[in-house]
Scaffold this active site. Structure first.
Site, PDB file in Angstrom:
ATOM      1  N   ASP A 177     -21.401  45.822 -32.574  1.00  0.00           N
ATOM      2  CA  ASP A 177     -22.587  46.086 -33.412  1.00  0.00           C
ATOM      3  C   ASP A 177     -22.039  47.363 -34.331  1.00  0.00           C
ATOM      4  O   ASP A 177     -21.601  48.169 -33.688  1.00  0.00           O
ATOM      5  CB  ASP A 177     -23.669  46.255 -32.545  1.00  0.00           C
ATOM      6  CG  ASP A 177     -24.982  46.777 -33.160  1.00  0.00           C
ATOM      7  OD1 ASP A 177     -25.144  46.536 -34.464  1.00  0.00           O
ATOM      8  OD2 ASP A 177     -25.867  47.476 -32.610  1.00  0.00           O
ATOM      9  N   ASN A 213     -24.517  48.681 -36.655  1.00  0.00           N
ATOM     10  CA  ASN A 213     -25.640  49.373 -37.183  1.00  0.00           C
ATOM     11  C   ASN A 213     -26.729  49.726 -36.135  1.00  0.00           C
ATOM     12  O   ASN A 213     -27.820  50.199 -36.330  1.00  0.00           O
ATOM     13  CB  ASN A 213     -26.289  48.768 -38.182  1.00  0.00           C
ATOM     14  CG  ASN A 213     -27.012  47.365 -37.974  1.00  0.00           C
ATOM     15  OD1 ASN A 213     -26.724  47.059 -36.551  1.00  0.00           O
ATOM     16  ND2 ASN A 213     -27.600  46.440 -38.780  1.00  0.00           N
ATOM     17  N   ASP A 265     -28.531  48.012 -34.101  1.00  0.00           N
ATOM     18  CA  ASP A 265     -29.788  47.070 -33.766  1.00  0.00           C
ATOM     19  C   ASP A 265     -29.497  46.293 -32.443  1.00  0.00           C
ATOM     20  O   ASP A 265     -30.276  45.484 -31.974  1.00  0.00           O
ATOM     21  CB  ASP A 265     -29.837  46.448 -35.023  1.00  0.00           C
ATOM     22  CG  ASP A 265     -28.967  45.394 -35.072  1.00  0.00           C
ATOM     23  OD1 ASP A 265     -27.926  45.090 -34.612  1.00  0.00           O
ATOM     24  OD2 ASP A 265     -29.255  44.490 -36.075  1.00  0.00           O
ATOM     25  N   ASP A 278     -22.231  42.129 -35.212  1.00  0.00           N
ATOM     26  CA  ASP A 278     -22.342  41.769 -36.624  1.00  0.00           C
ATOM     27  C   ASP A 278     -20.990  41.594 -37.372  1.00  0.00           C
ATOM     28  O   ASP A 278     -19.790  42.044 -36.884  1.00  0.00           O
ATOM     29  CB  ASP A 278     -23.400  42.611 -37.562  1.00  0.00           C
ATOM     30  CG  ASP A 278     -23.009  43.837 -37.145  1.00  0.00           C
ATOM     31  OD1 ASP A 278     -22.064  44.330 -37.557  1.00  0.00           O
ATOM     32  OD2 ASP A 278     -23.965  44.909 -36.943  1.00  0.00           O
ATOM     33  N   ASP A 329     -17.640  27.456 -37.388  1.00  0.00           N
ATOM     34  CA  ASP A 329     -17.954  26.574 -36.701  1.00  0.00           C
ATOM     35  C   ASP A 329     -18.832  25.556 -37.371  1.00  0.00           C
ATOM     36  O   ASP A 329     -19.757  26.128 -38.159  1.00  0.00           O
ATOM     37  CB  ASP A 329     -19.042  27.423 -35.613  1.00  0.00           C
ATOM     38  CG  ASP A 329     -18.999  26.791 -34.184  1.00  0.00           C
ATOM     39  OD1 ASP A 329     -19.426  25.357 -34.079  1.00  0.00           O
ATOM     40  OD2 ASP A 329     -18.820  27.264 -33.052  1.00  0.00           O
ATOM     41  N   ASP A 380     -18.597  21.262 -34.058  1.00  0.00           N
ATOM     42  CA  ASP A 380     -19.589  21.178 -32.503  1.00  0.00           C
ATOM     43  C   ASP A 380     -19.896  19.784 -32.261  1.00  0.00           C
ATOM     44  O   ASP A 380     -20.308  19.153 -33.144  1.00  0.00           O
ATOM     45  CB  ASP A 380     -20.813  21.993 -33.013  1.00  0.00           C
ATOM     46  CG  ASP A 380     -21.780  22.180 -31.912  1.00  0.00           C
ATOM     47  OD1 ASP A 380     -21.187  22.761 -30.948  1.00  0.00           O
ATOM     48  OD2 ASP A 380     -22.963  21.593 -32.066  1.00  0.00           O
ATOM     49  N   GLU A 416     -14.888  19.355 -30.969  1.00  0.00           N
ATOM     50  CA  GLU A 416     -15.478  19.487 -29.489  1.00  0.00           C
ATOM     51  C   GLU A 416     -15.739  18.246 -29.321  1.00  0.00           C
ATOM     52  O   GLU A 416     -16.754  17.562 -29.681  1.00  0.00           O
ATOM     53  CB  GLU A 416     -16.684  20.427 -29.637  1.00  0.00           C
ATOM     54  CG  GLU A 416     -17.005  20.661 -28.130  1.00  0.00           C
ATOM     55  CD  GLU A 416     -18.481  21.127 -28.016  1.00  0.00           C
ATOM     56  OE1 GLU A 416     -18.802  21.825 -26.809  1.00  0.00           O
ATOM     57  OE2 GLU A 416     -19.400  21.052 -28.748  1.00  0.00           O
ATOM     58  N   HIS A 462     -17.516  30.374 -24.935  1.00  0.00           N
ATOM     59  CA  HIS A 462     -19.090  30.747 -24.970  1.00  0.00           C
ATOM     60  C   HIS A 462     -19.849  29.914 -24.130  1.00  0.00           C
ATOM     61  O   HIS A 462     -21.094  30.207 -23.903  1.00  0.00           O
ATOM     62  CB  HIS A 462     -19.630  31.070 -26.304  1.00  0.00           C
ATOM     63  CG  HIS A 462     -19.887  29.609 -26.916  1.00  0.00           C
ATOM     64  ND1 HIS A 462     -18.469  28.852 -27.493  1.00  0.00           N
ATOM     65  CD2 HIS A 462     -20.796  28.841 -27.609  1.00  0.00           C
ATOM     66  CE1 HIS A 462     -18.898  27.756 -27.978  1.00  0.00           C
ATOM     67  NE2 HIS A 462     -20.294  27.776 -28.144  1.00  0.00           N
ATOM     68  N   ASP A 463     -19.482  28.770 -23.707  1.00  0.00           N
ATOM     69  CA  ASP A 463     -20.216  27.638 -23.030  1.00  0.00           C
ATOM     70  C   ASP A 463     -19.761  27.454 -21.324  1.00  0.00           C
ATOM     71  O   ASP A 463     -20.444  26.592 -20.703  1.00  0.00           O
ATOM     72  CB  ASP A 463     -19.986  26.383 -23.544  1.00  0.00           C
ATOM     73  CG  ASP A 463     -20.749  26.039 -24.955  1.00  0.00           C
ATOM     74  OD1 ASP A 463     -21.746  26.893 -25.175  1.00  0.00           O
ATOM     75  OD2 ASP A 463     -19.980  25.103 -25.713  1.00  0.00           O
TER      76      ASP A 463
HETATM   77  C1  GLC Z   1     -21.889  22.839 -28.237  1.00  0.00           C
HETATM   78  C2  GLC Z   1     -21.849  24.429 -28.421  1.00  0.00           C
HETATM   79  C3  GLC Z   1     -23.087  24.822 -27.418  1.00  0.00           C
HETATM   80  C4  GLC Z   1     -24.411  24.392 -28.025  1.00  0.00           C
HETATM   81  C5  GLC Z   1     -24.281  22.916 -28.249  1.00  0.00           C
HETATM   82  C6  GLC Z   1     -25.379  22.430 -29.189  1.00  0.00           C
HETATM   83  O1  GLC Z   1     -21.568  22.416 -26.956  1.00  0.00           O
HETATM   84  O2  GLC Z   1     -20.777  24.856 -27.946  1.00  0.00           O
HETATM   85  O3  GLC Z   1     -23.078  26.343 -27.465  1.00  0.00           O
HETATM   86  O4  GLC Z   1     -25.455  24.808 -27.244  1.00  0.00           O
HETATM   87  O5  GLC Z   1     -22.964  22.321 -28.868  1.00  0.00           O
HETATM   88  O6  GLC Z   1     -25.185  22.662 -30.555  1.00  0.00           O
HETATM   89 CA    CA Z   2     -25.874  44.826 -35.774  1.00  0.00          CA
END
Ligand code: GLC
Ligand code: CA
Length: 557
Positions: A21, A23, A25, A29, A98, A199, A256, A332-333
Site C-alpha cells: 500500500d 497511500n 488506505d 496498489d 490476468d 483465468d 488456467e 492466490h487460490d
Molecule cells: C480462477 C481464479 C480465482 C477466481 C476464479 C473465478 O480460479 O484464480 O481466484 O475466483 O477463477 O474467476
Molecule cells: Ca492503497
C-alpha cells in the site's frame, strides 16, 4: 530445440491488493508495486504475473471485471499503470496480465444491457435460458456454492454463472463476444504487456444443450467441472484467439485449466498446437480432496508423498518434447506451500521451504513463485468464521454447515484452516514494524501475526535465508539448459519419504534428492562424492538425509 524466452524465465506472482500500500488506505496498489519492483528484480524473476487490477465491484477480489480498459481506482490510475510498466521494463521485468473472460461482472455494461430485454444489442452476450417447469434449466451448481443460475425477472429468464451471481458467464458462441475479447487483449498488448494468464480458460465452451451434471449423493447441485471443462469448441476458440491476437505478438500465455489432463494440455498448449504456451494443471493441488464427494476440496488430511510424486512426475514425463509445464506449489487460490506440502513448524520451516523450492525449480518447465513463498510464508491458521474474507470459503461454510448439514462447524473450520484461499491472501510481510510495512493505515485484511519472525527485511541480506536460497535456485536455472530443458527420470515412485529424480541433457545428469520427512533417512542413488550444486544444509553427508534435507548434484555420465 531452441529455447523460447518464456521457457528460460521465472515468473513471480503479485496479488496487488496484498502487496504494498502506498497511500495508507490499507489496500495494496500500483504505486506500491512500483516501489517494490527492485525487490522482485533482486530475487531474479523475469516476469511478473499480476492478479486482476481492472475496475471491479470486488465480489471475488477482481475476478469480476466491470471495465476491462480501466484500473480499479483503489489500485491507482492508468498513469500509475503506465509508470509501473515503464519502470518494470527499465529493470528488465516483463508484465503478464490476468485475462478473465469466461465471465464478467454483473456490473459490466454488457451485462447491464443484456439483462434488460431479449432484443438489445447485448442480449446474446451471456448465456440465457428459459425456466423449465418454473425452475432453473438444469442442475448445475456454482463453484462458489448454490445454483449456477440466477433468475432475471426483466427477461423472464435465467443467466448462467459458474461462479458467483455477480460473475455471469460470457457466451463464447457469439462471434461478437469473441471479437470484444480479442480487442481488449490487443489494448493491453499494445501497451507492452508480455502476455496473459488466462483465468479458467478451459471453461469457456459449454456443452451443447447444457445437460444435467453428475450429482454426488446428498449434494444439492450437480458438479459442473467434468461437463464444462475442455468443452466441444475450446480448441476452435483458442485457435482463433491465437490467429487473431496471440500470434501477432512475442508473448507468453498460460491457461488456467482445472480438470485438464496431460493429453488436454498437449492439445491446447502443445509445442505444435498454435494455441497457448502452457497450462496451470490442478492435479497436485487437488490431492487429498475429501472422500465425501459433496465436501469437495474441503479436508484436513495430509498429502501422501507417493501421490504427489505420481502427479508431478506424470506431467514431467508426458509433456516432455511435446508441451511445456508450468511449475507451481501455490498461488492466490491455494494454501501456502510450506504449510501444505511440508511443515510450518518453526523448527523446520526454513529447511522445508528450501526443500520444496528445490524440488520444483529443478523440474522441466517455467517456475512460478507466489508472493511470500520466497520468504517461506505460512498459512494464517484462523480459528473463526468472521476472520475470513474469501467468497468461496464463506459461502462453502454456509452451504455445507448450515444449509446441507453435511459437516459440523468445528470440522469445517479445521478444513478451512487447511484449505482456504485466504491463507495466501494476507498482506505481504515486508518487515517487523507495525503491519509488516505493508500499510501505514488499517490493512484490508489482517496480517499473519508471524510477520515479526518471517519478513523480507530480515532475509534479503541474510545469505542463509529462504529468499537467498530462491535467488540461487533462479540463478542456477538461468545458467543451465540441463535444468531448463533436460528430460526427467523419476526414481523409486513408491518411496513415501524421499522425492528423487534425475534430469538428462546432452550427456549431463542432474540428481535431485529431497527428504520430505522430519526424520533422518538413508538413500543411495550414487551421489557420494559428486559435485553438489545446491542444498539446504551446509554440506552433504552423501547417503544420509537429515530432516527435510535437499541436495542437487551434477553427475558425469
Ligand atoms: C480462477 C481464479 C480465482 C477466481 C476464479 C473465478 O480460479 O484464480 O481466484 O475466483 O477463477 O474467476
Ligand atoms: Ca492503497
Amino acid at each position: 530445440m531452441t529455447k523460447k524466452w518464456w521457457q528460460g524465465s521465472v515468473v513471480y506472482q503479485v496479488y496487488p491488493r496484498s502487496y504494498q500500500d502506498s497511500n495508507g488506505d490499507g489496500i495494496g496498489d500500483l504505486p506500491g508495486l512500483t516501489q517494490r519492483l527492485p525487490y522482485i528484480k533482486k530475487l531474479g524473476a523475469d516476469v511478473i504475473w499480476l492478479n486482476p487490477i481492472y475496475k471491479s465491484p470486488d465480489k471475488d477480489n477482481g475476478y469480476d471485471i466491470s471495465d476491462y480498459r480501466s484500473i480499479q481506482p483503489a489500485y491507482g490510475t492508468m498513469d500509475d499503470f503506465d509508470t509501473m510498466l515503464e519502470s518494470a521494463h527499465k529493470q528488465g521485468l516483463k508484465i503478464l496480465m490476468d485475462l478473465v473472460v469466461n465471465h464478467t461482472s454483473d456490473k459490466h455494461e454488457w451485462f447491464e444491457q443484456s439483462r434488460q430485454s431479449k432484443d438489445n444489442p447485448y442480449s446474446d452476450y451471456y448465456i440465457w435460458r428459459d425456466p423449465v417447469d418454473g425452475h432453473a434449466p438444469n442442475n448445475w451448481g456454482s463453484y462458489f456454492s448454490g445454483p449456477a443460475w440466477t433468475y432475471e425477472p426483466k427477461r423472464g429468464q435465467y443467466y448462467l454463472h459458474l461462479f458467483a451471481p455477480g460473475q455471469p458467464d460470457l457466451n463464447w458462441e457469439n462471434p461478437k463476444v469473441r471479437q470484444e475479447v480479442y480487442s481488449l487483449m490487443k489494448f493491453w498488448l499494445d501497451k507492452g504487456v508480455k502476455g496473459f494468464r488466462m483465468d479458467v480458460i478451459n471453461l469457456i465452451s459449454k456443452p451443447a444443450g447444457l445437460p444435467d451434471a453428475p450429482q454426488a449423493p446428498g449434494a444439492p447441485y450437480g458438479n459442473v467441472e467434468p461437463l464444462v471443462s475442455d468443452g466441444p469448441r475450446l480448441n476452435e476458440f483458442l485457435h482463433e484467439m491465437n490467429q487473431e491476437v496471440l500470434s501477432k505478438y512475442d508473448i507468453m500465455t498460460v491457461g488456467e485449466m482445472p480438470g485438464s489432463t496431460p493429453e488436454d494440455a498437449i492439445e491446447y498448449t502443445g509445442l505444435k498446437s498454435n494455441e497457448l504456451n502452457m497450462v496451470f494443471q490442478f492435479e497436485h493441488v487437488g490431492l487429498a480432496a475429501n472422500p465425501d464427494k459433496k465436501l469437495g476440496k474441503w479436508n484436513d488430511q495430509p498429502i501422501q508423498l507417493v501421490d504427489l510424486k505420481k502427479a508431478l512426475s506424470r506431467w514431467q514425463v508426458e509433456l516432455d518434447g511435446k508441451g511445456w509445464n508450468s511449475l507451481y506449489w501455490n498461488n492466490h487460490d491455494q494454501p501456502r506451500a510450506v504449510s501444505r506440502f511440508a511443515t510450518d513448524d518453526p523448527k523446520y520451516r526454513v529447511k522445508a521451504a528450501k526443500m520444496l523450492g528445490t524440488t520444483l525449480h529443478m523440474m522441466q518447465g517455467t517456475p512460478y513463485v507466489y508472493e511470500g513463498e520466497e520468504l517461506g510464508e505460512t498459512n494464517v491458521h484462523y480459528q473463526k468464521l468472521d476472520q475470513y474474507e474469501d467468497i468461496e470459503s464463506i459461502n462453502a461454510y454456509h452451504q455445507l454447515v448450515e444449509k446441507d448439514q453435511a459437516v459440523d462447524g468445528t470440522t469445517m473450520l479445521k478444513y478451512m484452516e487447511n484449505m482456504s484461499r485466504d491463507n495466501a491472501r494476507t498482506p505481504m510481510q515486508w518487515d517487523d514494524s507495525n503491519n509488516a510495512g505493508f500499510t501505514t493505515g488499517k490493512p484490508w485484511f489482517a496480517l499473519n501475526p508471524n510477520y515479526t519472525e518471517i519478513n523480507a527485511k530480515s532475509q534479503v541480506d541474510d545469505p542463509d535465508s529462504v529468499f537467498n536460497y530462491y535467488r540461487q535456485l533462479i540463478d542456477l536455472r538461468h545458467n543451465s539448459d540441463l535444468i531448463t530443458l533436460g528430460t526427467y527420470e523419476e526414481i523409486d515412485p513408491d518411496d513415501n519419504e524421499v522425492f528423487a529424480y534425475r534430469r538428462h541433457y546432452q550427456g549431463q545428469t542432474l540428481l535431485v534428492i529431497s527428504n520430505f520427512t522430519d526424520q533422518t533417512v538413508q538413500r543411495d542413488y550414487g551421489q557420494a562424492n559428486s559435485k553438489r550444486l545446491i542444498g539446504n544444509y551446509e554440506d552433504s553427508q552423501n547417503d544420509t538425509l537429515r530432516p527435510y534435507e535437499t541436495n542437487v548434484y551434477l553427475l558425469n555420465d
